[in-house]
Design a protein around this motif. Structure first.
Motif, PDB file in Angstrom:
ATOM      1  N   PHE A  79       0.658  -0.652   0.300  1.00 46.36           N
ATOM      2  CA  PHE A  79      -0.125  -0.094  -0.356  1.00 46.36           C
ATOM      3  C   PHE A  79       0.816   1.275  -0.018  1.00 46.36           C
ATOM      4  CE2 PHE A  79      -1.371   3.844   2.853  1.00 46.36           C
ATOM      5  CZ  PHE A  79      -2.315   3.520   1.873  1.00 46.36           C
ATOM      6  N   LEU A  80       1.544   1.435   0.981  1.00 43.95           N
ATOM      7  CA  LEU A  80       2.822   2.604   0.753  1.00 43.95           C
ATOM      8  C   LEU A  80       3.421   2.802  -0.389  1.00 43.95           C
ATOM      9  CD1 LEU A  80       4.109   1.670   4.650  1.00 43.95           C
ATOM     10  CD2 LEU A  80       2.525   3.345   4.020  1.00 43.95           C
ATOM     11  N   PHE A  81       3.925   1.593  -1.517  1.00 42.47           N
ATOM     12  CA  PHE A  81       4.498   1.948  -2.412  1.00 42.47           C
ATOM     13  C   PHE A  81       3.133   2.439  -4.076  1.00 42.47           C
ATOM     14  CE2 PHE A  81       5.629  -0.274  -6.333  1.00 42.47           C
ATOM     15  CZ  PHE A  81       6.581   0.393  -6.579  1.00 42.47           C
ATOM     16  N   ARG A  82       1.835   1.143  -3.115  1.00 45.97           N
ATOM     17  CA  ARG A  82       1.274   2.019  -4.667  1.00 45.97           C
ATOM     18  C   ARG A  82       1.002   3.377  -4.272  1.00 45.97           C
ATOM     19  NH1 ARG A  82      -2.526  -2.765  -4.680  1.00 45.97           N
ATOM     20  NH2 ARG A  82      -1.306  -4.769  -6.135  1.00 45.97           N
ATOM     21  N   ALA A  83       0.944   3.885  -3.081  1.00 47.10           N
ATOM     22  CA  ALA A  83       0.810   5.269  -2.211  1.00 47.10           C
ATOM     23  C   ALA A  83       1.748   6.399  -2.813  1.00 47.10           C
ATOM     24  CB  ALA A  83       0.579   5.730  -0.925  1.00 47.10           C
ATOM     25  N   LYS A  84       2.600   5.998  -2.756  1.00 45.32           N
ATOM     26  CA  LYS A  84       4.343   6.635  -2.681  1.00 45.32           C
ATOM     27  C   LYS A  84       3.995   6.949  -4.563  1.00 45.32           C
ATOM     28  CE  LYS A  84       9.171   7.714  -2.991  1.00 45.32           C
ATOM     29  NZ  LYS A  84      10.135   7.168  -1.752  1.00 45.32           N
ATOM     30  N   GLN A  85       3.362   6.489  -5.391  1.00 46.26           N
ATOM     31  CA  GLN A  85       3.272   6.133  -6.938  1.00 46.26           C
ATOM     32  C   GLN A  85       2.025   7.145  -7.055  1.00 46.26           C
ATOM     33  OE1 GLN A  85       3.492   2.371  -8.677  1.00 46.26           O
ATOM     34  NE2 GLN A  85       5.315   2.443  -8.887  1.00 46.26           N
ATOM     35  N   ALA A  86       1.726   6.804  -6.332  1.00 48.05           N
ATOM     36  CA  ALA A  86      -0.098   7.821  -6.346  1.00 48.05           C
ATOM     37  C   ALA A  86       0.296   8.868  -6.019  1.00 48.05           C
ATOM     38  CB  ALA A  86      -1.236   6.752  -6.072  1.00 48.05           C
ATOM     39  N   GLY A  87       1.019   9.895  -5.771  1.00 50.04           N
ATOM     40  CA  GLY A  87       1.367  11.269  -4.958  1.00 50.04           C
ATOM     41  C   GLY A  87       0.243  11.297  -4.137  1.00 50.04           C
ATOM     42  N   LEU A  88      -0.353  10.123  -3.388  1.00 53.70           N
ATOM     43  CA  LEU A  88      -0.548  10.253  -2.010  1.00 53.70           C
ATOM     44  C   LEU A  88      -0.516  11.511  -1.249  1.00 53.70           C
ATOM     45  CD1 LEU A  88      -2.730   6.943  -2.170  1.00 53.70           C
ATOM     46  CD2 LEU A  88      -3.522   9.209  -3.086  1.00 53.70           C
ATOM     47  N   GLN A  89       1.028  10.980  -0.346  1.00 56.73           N
ATOM     48  CA  GLN A  89       1.473  11.981   0.514  1.00 56.73           C
ATOM     49  C   GLN A  89       1.098  13.144   0.792  1.00 56.73           C
ATOM     50  OE1 GLN A  89       6.054  11.048   0.594  1.00 56.73           O
ATOM     51  NE2 GLN A  89       5.441  12.427   1.998  1.00 56.73           N
ATOM     52  N   ALA A  90       1.250  13.626  -0.066  1.00 57.28           N
ATOM     53  CA  ALA A  90       0.825  15.093  -0.121  1.00 57.28           C
ATOM     54  C   ALA A  90      -0.901  15.621   0.085  1.00 57.28           C
ATOM     55  CB  ALA A  90       1.022  16.189  -1.942  1.00 57.28           C
ATOM     56  N   LYS A  91      -1.800  14.488  -0.252  1.00 52.75           N
ATOM     57  CA  LYS A  91      -2.742  14.601  -0.127  1.00 52.75           C
ATOM     58  C   LYS A  91      -2.972  14.225   1.105  1.00 52.75           C
ATOM     59  CE  LYS A  91      -3.978  13.126  -4.106  1.00 52.75           C
ATOM     60  NZ  LYS A  91      -2.432  12.530  -5.515  1.00 52.75           N
ATOM     61  N   ALA A  92      -2.273  13.398   1.569  1.00 52.70           N
ATOM     62  CA  ALA A  92      -2.705  12.540   3.392  1.00 52.70           C
ATOM     63  C   ALA A  92      -2.651  13.977   3.611  1.00 52.70           C
ATOM     64  CB  ALA A  92      -1.499  11.506   3.784  1.00 52.70           C
ATOM     65  N   LYS A  93      -1.076  14.449   3.745  1.00 54.73           N
ATOM     66  CA  LYS A  93      -0.490  15.591   4.646  1.00 54.73           C
ATOM     67  C   LYS A  93      -1.958  16.889   4.852  1.00 54.73           C
ATOM     68  CE  LYS A  93       3.879  15.935   3.776  1.00 54.73           C
ATOM     69  NZ  LYS A  93       5.115  16.244   3.604  1.00 54.73           N
ATOM     70  N   SER A  94      -2.519  17.217   3.119  1.00 52.12           N
ATOM     71  CA  SER A  94      -3.968  18.080   2.945  1.00 52.12           C
ATOM     72  C   SER A  94      -5.031  17.650   4.240  1.00 52.12           C
ATOM     73  CB  SER A  94      -4.232  18.488   1.954  1.00 52.12           C
ATOM     74  OG  SER A  94      -3.152  18.847   0.749  1.00 52.12           O
ATOM     75  N   ILE A  95      -4.698  16.635   3.657  1.00 48.64           N
ATOM     76  CA  ILE A  95      -6.397  15.678   4.118  1.00 48.64           C
ATOM     77  C   ILE A  95      -6.090  15.943   5.895  1.00 48.64           C
ATOM     78  CG2 ILE A  95      -7.700  13.920   4.876  1.00 48.64           C
ATOM     79  CD1 ILE A  95      -7.605  12.981   3.006  1.00 48.64           C
ATOM     80  N   ILE A  96      -5.055  15.947   6.700  1.00 52.71           N
ATOM     81  CA  ILE A  96      -4.626  15.647   8.237  1.00 52.71           C
ATOM     82  C   ILE A  96      -4.720  16.885   8.956  1.00 52.71           C
ATOM     83  CG2 ILE A  96      -2.688  15.662  10.009  1.00 52.71           C
ATOM     84  CD1 ILE A  96      -1.753  13.171   8.613  1.00 52.71           C
ATOM     85  N   SER A  97      -3.715  17.966   7.747  1.00 49.85           N
ATOM     86  CA  SER A  97      -3.935  19.619   8.091  1.00 49.85           C
ATOM     87  C   SER A  97      -5.817  19.712   8.571  1.00 49.85           C
ATOM     88  CB  SER A  97      -3.730  20.659   7.182  1.00 49.85           C
ATOM     89  OG  SER A  97      -1.629  20.098   6.669  1.00 49.85           O
ATOM     90  N   LEU A  98      -6.508  19.723   7.406  1.00 49.72           N
ATOM     91  CA  LEU A  98      -7.757  20.274   6.907  1.00 49.72           C
ATOM     92  C   LEU A  98      -8.559  19.626   8.365  1.00 49.72           C
ATOM     93  CD1 LEU A  98     -11.021  20.503   6.337  1.00 49.72           C
ATOM     94  CD2 LEU A  98     -10.267  18.684   5.240  1.00 49.72           C
ATOM     95  N   PHE A  99      -7.999  18.495   8.963  1.00 52.38           N
ATOM     96  CA  PHE A  99      -9.226  17.363  10.360  1.00 52.38           C
ATOM     97  C   PHE A  99      -8.170  18.037  11.439  1.00 52.38           C
ATOM     98  CE2 PHE A  99     -10.512  13.845   8.325  1.00 52.38           C
ATOM     99  CZ  PHE A  99     -10.729  12.884   8.680  1.00 52.38           C
ATOM    100  N   GLN A 100      -7.120  18.447  11.371  1.00 58.82           N
ATOM    101  CA  GLN A 100      -6.591  19.825  12.387  1.00 58.82           C
ATOM    102  C   GLN A 100      -7.296  20.847  12.887  1.00 58.82           C
ATOM    103  OE1 GLN A 100      -2.414  20.098  11.407  1.00 58.82           O
ATOM    104  NE2 GLN A 100      -1.892  18.408  13.112  1.00 58.82           N
ATOM    105  N   ILE A 101      -7.651  21.431  11.461  1.00 58.06           N
ATOM    106  CA  ILE A 101      -8.241  22.957  11.518  1.00 58.06           C
ATOM    107  C   ILE A 101      -9.964  23.159  12.089  1.00 58.06           C
ATOM    108  CG2 ILE A 101      -9.667  23.963  10.539  1.00 58.06           C
ATOM    109  CD1 ILE A 101      -6.885  24.342   8.403  1.00 58.06           C
ATOM    110  N   MET A 102     -10.418  21.628  11.686  1.00 55.81           N
ATOM    111  CA  MET A 102     -11.696  21.349  11.892  1.00 55.81           C
ATOM    112  C   MET A 102     -11.799  20.592  13.353  1.00 55.81           C
ATOM    113  SD  MET A 102     -12.962  18.539   8.336  1.00 55.81           S
ATOM    114  CE  MET A 102     -14.557  18.098   9.614  1.00 55.81           C
ATOM    115  N   ALA A 103     -11.244  20.072  14.163  1.00 58.47           N
ATOM    116  CA  ALA A 103     -10.835  20.200  15.122  1.00 58.47           C
ATOM    117  C   ALA A 103     -10.917  20.777  16.110  1.00 58.47           C
ATOM    118  CB  ALA A 103      -9.855  18.839  15.655  1.00 58.47           C
TER     119      ALA A 103
END
Length: 296
Positions: free
Chosen positions: A176-200
């Motif tokens: 999963f980590l390998f496929r996530a890195k290929q799909a560029g999910l790291q930046a998307k995950a950071k955005s989602i985490i930041s959104l959750f922090q703001i919402m919290a």
């Protein structure tokens, strides 16, 4: 005389359950306004000015110039730090019981913290209690890590099936980590985490309650289990700067403790393996010696 006349005029126009606003002795235009929930102005037969608006027990407002009321925490047995009344004091402290200040009367005296479950200020636990809880958490993680580090040859036959499942899960996670890195999910995950922090923080800081935030409140509550309040209540760490310092260092301490647990488990099981090999060699040497003695 002029103020009394204004009030008499407004009282004659405003029925019970309404209030009016005064500004430097002058009644503002706009007519009567309905008393907000949490006030006791409906108990009187005449309308009253906003500054004298009485609050019910369990409600708080910042000053006598606002009609925005906040419901206070109610703990076990109906206990609450907000006594209500019509005297606001400084920054709403007049609506608080003795020993309570701040928003919703949830700021306690030194060496005390506010318990939402009890609706009261309680004494902070001792430092020994915090250290004891920290040791228990580290031991629990060390035990969990050591049980994972054990190799299949060191496991009992009944637990080797668990090891196969564990290896399968690790393999899938790495895939999963390998496929996530290929799909560029790291930046998307950071955005989602930041959104959750703001919402919290929206609810706690700005008193904004959006329906989408309410859906994720159980998730936000669950993440608090792994925070510093696992050892001590937040107010017991000292000043806000000290709290931020501890909150910043806690993930580092946790990572170091986890690494130490892995290293300790590895050293321990390597020592166990070496000891078993030494015993096996000793038995083999004795067996050979006994065989040679019998042959001689």
């Amino acid at each position: 005389g002029a103020i009394a006349a204004h009030r008499q005029l407004c009282n004659s126009d405003c029925p019970s359950g309404f209030y009016y606003v005064e500004d430097e002795g002058q009644i503002q235009t706009g007519g009567c306004r309905v008393c907000p929930d949490g006030s006791s102005c409906s108990a009187t037969s005449l309308a009253m000015p906003l500054a004298e608006l009485p609050l019910q027990r369990g409600y708080w407002r910042h000053s006598n110039r606002t009609a925005t009321l906040y419901q206070c925490t109610v703990g076990h047995g109906g206990k609450t730090p907000c006594k209500g009344g019509s005297y606001a004091g400084t920054d709403g402290e007049g609506y608080c019981e003795d020993g309570y200040t701040g928003p919703r009367c949830e700021v306690c005296e030194v060496n005390k913290y506010f318990s939402r479950a009890d609706g009261l200020c309680l004494e902070c636990p001792s430092t020994g209690t915090a250290v004891y809880r920290l040791i228990l958490v580290l031991l629990a993680f060390a035990f969990a890590v050591s049980s994972v580090v054990v190799t299949p040859s060191q496991r009992k036959p009944s637990s080797r099936r668990i090891d196969r499942w564990w290896r399968w899960a690790v393999c899938k996670f790495r895939s999963f980590l390998f496929r996530a890195k290929q799909a560029g999910l790291q930046a998307k995950a950071k955005s989602i985490i930041s959104l959750f922090q703001i919402m919290a923080t929206l609810t706690a800081v700005f008193e904004i309650r959006l329906p989408v935030i309410a859906q994720f409140e159980p998730l936000f509550k669950a993440t608090e289990v792994f925070g510093l309040e696992l050892f001590l209540p937040g107010a017991c760490y000292g000043s806000h700067v000290e709290w931020l310092l501890y909150a910043t260092l806690w993930p580092v301490v946790f990572a170091l403790a986890l690494a130490a647990a892995v290293a300790s488990a590895s050293v321990y099981w390597e020592w166990q393996r070496t000891t078993r090999m030494h015993r096996s060699l000793t038995r083999a040497v004795r067996s050979v010696s006994a065989t040679m003695g019998e042959a001689g």
